[in-house]
Motif scaffolding. Structure first.
Motif, PDB file in Angstrom:
ATOM      1  N   TYR A   1       0.860  -1.199   0.000  1.00 16.93           N
ATOM      2  CA  TYR A   1       0.000   0.000   0.000  1.00 16.93           C
ATOM      3  C   TYR A   1       0.887   1.238   0.000  1.00 16.93           C
ATOM      4  CZ  TYR A   1      -3.361   3.506   1.617  1.00 16.93           C
ATOM      5  OH  TYR A   1      -4.134   4.632   1.740  1.00 16.93           O
TER       6      TYR A   1
ATOM      7  N   PHE B   1       4.281   0.551   1.219  1.00 19.31           N
ATOM      8  CA  PHE B   1       4.583  -0.055   2.534  1.00 19.31           C
ATOM      9  C   PHE B   1       5.050  -1.498   2.292  1.00 19.31           C
ATOM     10  CE2 PHE B   1       3.690  -1.987   6.693  1.00 19.31           C
ATOM     11  CZ  PHE B   1       4.250  -1.029   7.540  1.00 19.31           C
TER      12      PHE B   1
ATOM     13  N   CYS C   1       1.392  -3.276  10.597  1.00 26.25           N
ATOM     14  CA  CYS C   1       2.211  -2.246  11.239  1.00 26.25           C
ATOM     15  C   CYS C   1       2.460  -2.640  12.691  1.00 26.25           C
ATOM     16  CB  CYS C   1       1.519  -0.893  11.200  1.00 26.25           C
ATOM     17  SG  CYS C   1       1.216  -0.276   9.527  1.00 26.25           S
TER      18      CYS C   1
ATOM     19  N   THR D   1      -5.049  -4.625   9.018  1.00 26.21           N
ATOM     20  CA  THR D   1      -6.087  -4.286   8.035  1.00 26.21           C
ATOM     21  C   THR D   1      -6.167  -5.419   7.024  1.00 26.21           C
ATOM     22  OG1 THR D   1      -5.403  -1.983   8.266  1.00 26.21           O
ATOM     23  CG2 THR D   1      -6.996  -2.493   6.518  1.00 26.21           C
TER      24      THR D   1
END
Ligand code: MF3
Ligand code: CO
Ligand code: CO
Length: 272
Positions: A60, A63, A68, A97
């Motif tokens: 994303y 990333f 995270c 997510t």
């Protein structure tokens, strides 16, 4: 501006939210001294992929990892790394997510590593958790974004903590981050009116000292400017009927239970 979701959309969001919540619950048992953030990343990645979903952070906006992992003075977007191992007394936010059948579910919590957590780290963690519950408790059809922010800021500052401004909650659906931005500070009665059918995250980041953030050279890791600890909790919710569905809460979720005790009209998506 903000995209309204149909009941079919919300049905899909329930599934994505539940998977994100189950992933976050699953990873909890691995949070202990000696475990690397890379190992956490691998476990999260495999759990999500094995259930037919995609770990949304991976690639994303560039990333590089699937989750995270933000330790101590890291505010958010910490990048998992094999040489970063958890130590007794650390706090770590794990932000999960997932994308399931095209819909996103986004949730995070701060975990304690071991049993002897320094008082300043405990304070930001407890404050972040309670501030999210208080924010959820004011959410209903017609609430303004400033009402949500005020609930968080008022509580956090009463505890001697500060609220991060450089990162915000967000609308969510078939897009990871969409309008509106949900600021975690603000004044009552100000900002956009939120209405039935909106889905968004609330994800307060609470600092022990200065509210500002500093970006590391990797372009992702945000840290406190003074080295003091920071903690975060996040849920994805939908405004429905007279209250809310916390799409990323499992039935025994402590923040959802606390929000309900504070007066939130919470419908558990698992029971719909
Ligand atoms: N999950 C984060 C949020 O709550 C976003 C992470 S973006 C990433 O909005 F690229 F860092 F993964
Ligand atoms: Co989010
Ligand atoms: Co998140």
């Amino acid at each position: 501006m903000a995209k309204l979701k149909s009941s079919d959309d919300i049905q899909m969001m329930r599934a994505a939210g539940r998977l994100a919540a189950e992933t976050l619950r699953h990873i909890g048992q691995f949070v202990k001294p000696g475990v690397s953030t890379e190992e956490i990343n691998t476990i999260v990645h495999n759990y999500i992929v094995e259930r037919g979903a995609y770990p949304s952070p991976l690639n994303y906006k560039g990333f590089p990892k699937s989750v995270c992992t933000s330790i101590n003075d890291v505010i958010c977007h910490g990048i998992p790394h094999p040489e970063v191992k958890l130590n007794e007394g650390d706090i770590i936010n794990i932000d999960v997510t997932v994308t399931l059948n095209g819909y996103f579910g986004d949730t995070s919590r701060t975990f304690y590593v071991g049993n002897s957590i320094p008082a300043d780290r405990q304070l930001v963690t407890e404050t972040a958790e309670e501030s999210l519950a208080r924010a959820l408790a004011v959410c209903e059809h017609g609430v303004r974004i400033g009402d949500i922010g005020h609930a968080i800021q008022n509580y956090a500052e009463s505890k001697g903590c500060s609220v991060v401004r450089d990162f915000v909650g967000h609308g969510i659906g078939k897009v990871f981050h969409e309008e509106p931005a949900i600021t975690h500070y603000g004044r009552p009665g100000t900002g956009m009116k939120l209405v039935r059918g909106m889905c968004f995250t609330i994800e307060p980041m609470i600092n022990g000292g200065d509210w500002r953030s500093k970006m590391l050279k990797d372009g992702w890791t945000a840290v406190t400017p003074d080295g003091k600890p920071s903690a975060q909790f996040e849920h994805t919710i939908a405004l429905v009927g007279e209250g809310i569905e916390i799409l990323t809460a499992l039935p025994d979720d402590p923040i959802a239970l606390r929000a309900r005790a504070l007066g939130a009209k919470v419908v558990w998506p698992q029971l719909v």
